[in-house]
Every structure is written in structure tokens, then in C-alpha cells.
Design a protein around this motif. Structure first.
Motif, mmCIF file in Angstrom:
data_model
loop_
_atom_site.group_PDB
_atom_site.id
_atom_site.type_symbol
_atom_site.label_atom_id
_atom_site.label_comp_id
_atom_site.label_asym_id
_atom_site.label_seq_id
_atom_site.Cartn_x
_atom_site.Cartn_y
_atom_site.Cartn_z
ATOM 1 N N SER A 1 -2.097 4.234 5.111
ATOM 2 C CA SER A 1 -1.448 3.435 6.144
ATOM 3 C C SER A 1 -1.591 1.962 5.819
ATOM 4 O O SER A 1 -2.562 1.524 5.221
ATOM 5 C CB SER A 1 -2.047 3.742 7.515
ATOM 6 O OG SER A 1 -3.425 3.479 7.512
ATOM 7 N N ASP A 2 -0.596 1.243 6.206
ATOM 8 C CA ASP A 2 -0.547 -0.198 5.989
ATOM 9 C C ASP A 2 -0.346 -0.820 7.358
ATOM 10 O O ASP A 2 0.651 -0.560 8.023
ATOM 11 C CB ASP A 2 0.627 -0.513 5.058
ATOM 12 C CG ASP A 2 0.786 -1.987 4.769
ATOM 13 O OD1 ASP A 2 0.163 -2.810 5.460
ATOM 14 O OD2 ASP A 2 1.546 -2.310 3.858
ATOM 15 N N GLY B 1 1.702 6.208 7.616
ATOM 16 C CA GLY B 1 1.002 6.597 6.412
ATOM 17 C C GLY B 1 0.892 8.077 6.132
ATOM 18 O O GLY B 1 0.257 8.471 5.176
ATOM 19 N N SER C 1 2.982 2.165 0.474
ATOM 20 C CA SER C 1 2.041 1.273 1.150
ATOM 21 C C SER C 1 1.496 0.330 0.096
ATOM 22 O O SER C 1 1.262 0.732 -1.046
ATOM 23 C CB SER C 1 0.876 2.046 1.776
ATOM 24 O OG SER C 1 1.338 2.885 2.799
#
Length: 175
Positions: free
Chosen positions: A82-83, A91, A168
Motif C-alpha cells: 500500500s502507498d 494495495g 506502489s
């Protein structure tokens, strides 16, 4: 292709040297594994249970929650899927793009001095590192990436992780 991979595994399991893939040699003495530049990345191993994984620095695609993770220490894992700047995809890795894989649990390639550390590809030198495949704008230049693909973008200076739908981007924290 399977014969080439098998030959690489067989040769690598008995060698204690530096390894270059897709090129003639590594760039310096501090490298144990290096990849040629080009539109290809590393696909992380799909792991169904991370309970027995204890070695810090281990990178996996955790199929229990479909996220790319790195073992930090103790019970801690860092989530690279995840970003925080892009919450639209959260994500989650899309594993539906992959076919069922059959793997041998005893398969292991060691580069360096072999130990009893478990893993598919284990870099066991205490004074060398791996250089990830370097690809500028992997979202444009990696054709059909698989979930769990990981590369380094030298222009952005970021670690790039593909989750099956989105990339990501991770910037190194300043010291």
C-alpha cells in the motif's frame, strides 16, 4: 525456459560466487546478485503461511491477505503493497491473474556460504547485496507484470511493487 531456470538453480546451488543475470558480470565486489537493465522484474515467492519465517529482510507475497511484505524483526512485517498517497486500491494483490503453481518445498538456491536459512533464493553473503532490476517508469515499460513484481526506478529513486492492478512507489527514508 524451464531448462534454463533449472540449470541456473543447479549451478547456483553449488557456486559461492557473484551472480549476474542477463549480463556478463556484476558491477562491483559488493554485489552478490545483479540483474541486467531491461523491462523485467523479480517476482516474489507466494507464501501461504509466514508463521515459520524468522529471517529479517525476507520479501514475500503473503497470500493470506494478498500483500507484499518484508520481515523486519520479531513478529513485525512491513507492508509494501500500500502507498499512503494512493488509497484507491488499498494495495491488495490480485492473485487471480496467476495460474495455480506447484513448487517443491525443498527447492533453494543459495548464493554465498550456504546456511540452514529457508527460502527460494537466499543471498547468504554477509558483505554483499542484491541490485534489483532497474527500470525507469515500470508502469510504462514492464509488459504484463505479475503480482509481486518488484523493481527499482533509478529516475524516481524508488522501490516499485506491482500488486496485480497497480504499482506502489516507495522512497527511501532519509537518515
Amino acid at each position: 525456459m524451464k531448462k534454463i531456470i533449472f540449470a541456473f538453480i543447479l549451478i547456483s546451488s553449488y557456486s559461492y560466487a557473484q551472480v549476474a543475470i542477463g549480463k556478463n558480470n556484476v558491477t562491483n565486489n559488493s554485489v552478490s546478485l545483479e540483474f541486467a537493465d531491461g523491462p523485467k522484474g523479480i517476482i516474489l515467492p507466494y507464501v501461504e503461511s509466514k508463521a515459520g519465517i524468522t529471517t529479517p529482510g525476507t520479501l514475500i507475497l503473503d497470500t493470506t491477505d494478498n500483500r507484499v511484505k518484508m520481515k523486519v524483526d520479531g513478529a513485525d512485517w512491513f507492508d509494501y503493497s500500500s502507498d499512503s498517497s494512493d488509497v484507491s486500491h488499498n494495495g491488495i494483490v490480485d492473485l487471480s491473474l496467476q495460474t495455480a503453481l506447484i513448487e517443491s518445498p525443498e527447492a533453494k538456491v543459495s548464493i554465498g556460504d550456504p546456511t540452514d536459512v529457508d527460502g527460494v533464493l537466499v543471498l547468504e553473503d554477509s558483505d554483499k547485496a542484491m541490485i534489483l532490476p532497474q527500470i525507469v517508469s515500470p508502469e510504462l515499460n514492464v509488459v504484463n507484470p505479475a503480482p509481486g513484481t518488484i523493481v527499482y526506478d533509478p529516475f524516481r529513486k524508488m522501490l516499485c511493487v506491482y500488486n496485480g492492478k497497480h504499482w506502489s512507489y516507495w522512497e527511501a527514508a532519509a537518515n
